[in-house]
Design a protein around this motif. Structure first.
Motif, short mmCIF file in Angstrom:
data_model
loop_
_atom_site.label_atom_id
_atom_site.label_comp_id
_atom_site.label_asym_id
_atom_site.label_seq_id
_atom_site.Cartn_x
_atom_site.Cartn_y
_atom_site.Cartn_z
N ARG A 92 0.84 -1.21 0.00
CA ARG A 92 0.00 0.00 0.00
C ARG A 92 0.87 1.26 0.00
O ARG A 92 0.59 2.21 -0.73
N LEU A 150 -3.10 3.42 -6.38
CA LEU A 150 -3.65 3.06 -5.07
C LEU A 150 -5.10 2.63 -5.19
O LEU A 150 -5.51 1.60 -4.63
N ARG A 182 -6.85 -1.03 -4.37
CA ARG A 182 -7.90 -1.06 -3.36
C ARG A 182 -9.20 -1.62 -3.93
O ARG A 182 -9.84 -2.48 -3.30
N GLU A 199 -9.25 -2.27 4.61
CA GLU A 199 -8.81 -2.06 3.23
C GLU A 199 -8.10 -3.30 2.74
O GLU A 199 -7.29 -3.88 3.47
N GLY A 239 -5.78 -4.63 -0.26
CA GLY A 239 -5.02 -4.47 -1.48
C GLY A 239 -5.10 -5.74 -2.31
O GLY A 239 -5.35 -6.84 -1.78
#
Length: 225
Positions: free
Chosen positions: A85, A94, A98, A127, A129
């Motif tokens: 991240r 990013l 995500r 979150e 990734g």
């Protein structure tokens, strides 16, 4: 064909509903800027991305995610996810990780193959990734770390070729010729990603970062930023 092969095809499939087709990783802007303007320049762009960027950082980091998930080493996996991240150099990159990670997490959460340990890890996070979710998909479907990396590299190349067919435009036969020409580079990228020592991870892909930032502001575009 055995179960492992079916699982690998499933993970590598462009039909996996995580939205990878929505992103160009700056390639659309490279076409707009005429840095990529024909099959030869496309080959150069893709080969450079594979060997100078992905093989040096993205791919070995993904491989480490998959190994940690296979071993159930959750703290290492979370540390690797945070490292990934933090390495996203642009807002576009990013948000891509995500969104795709979240979509894959939602998919896995509704499938019976995901074990309780992985579900507990998901419950700890806000979150997701893409590498973390990808590693847990490989764990759920009993795909080896090396095969999961191969599926990810193949998916990356296939998506980039799809971008070229829409933006350059590149015909389907030309795209297949590029695939044939780049398969040895794909193999080399996986080999380098496997061999590189973690203390040497890092690509410093300034051109990609600048192109991605420009793509975020591109006036007319087909792909998300």
């Amino acid at each position: 064909m055995n179960h492992a092969a079916w699982a690998l095809l499933r993970l590598a499939s462009p039909q996996l509903p995580i939205g990878g087709y929505s992103y160009s990783q700056g390639l659309e802007m490279a076409v707009e800027q005429q840095r990529v303007h024909d099959a030869d320049s496309a080959r150069c762009w893709l080969a450079d991305q594979l060997l100078l960027n992905l093989a040096r950082y993205e791919a070995p980091l993904l491989l480490a995610h998959c190994r940690a998930a296979a071993d159930g080493d959750w703290e290492r996996l979370l540390g690797l996810a945070e490292q990934h991240r933090a390495s996203r150099e642009t807002r576009e990159l990013l948000l891509e990780s995500r969104q795709m990670g979240y979509s894959l997490q939602q998919l896995l959460d509704g499938l019976p193959e995901l074990d309780e340990a992985a579900r507990a890890l998901f419950a700890r996070l806000e979150e997701f990734g893409l590498p973390l979710a990808w590693a847990l998909a490989a764990r759920a479907w009993n795909i080896t770390a090396q095969d999961a990396l191969a599926a990810w590299l193949w998916g990356w190349l296939e998506n980039q070729l799809a971008v070229l067919m829409k933006t350059l435009p590149l015909g389907q036969q030309a795209a297949q010729r590029l695939t044939s020409e780049l398969l040895p580079t794909l193999d080399e990228a996986q080999r380098r990603a496997t061999a590189i020592d973690p203390e040497h991870w890092g690509s410093a892909a300034f051109g990609l970062a600048l192109t991605s930032m420009a793509h975020e502001r591109q006036y007319s575009r087909l792909f998300r930023s």
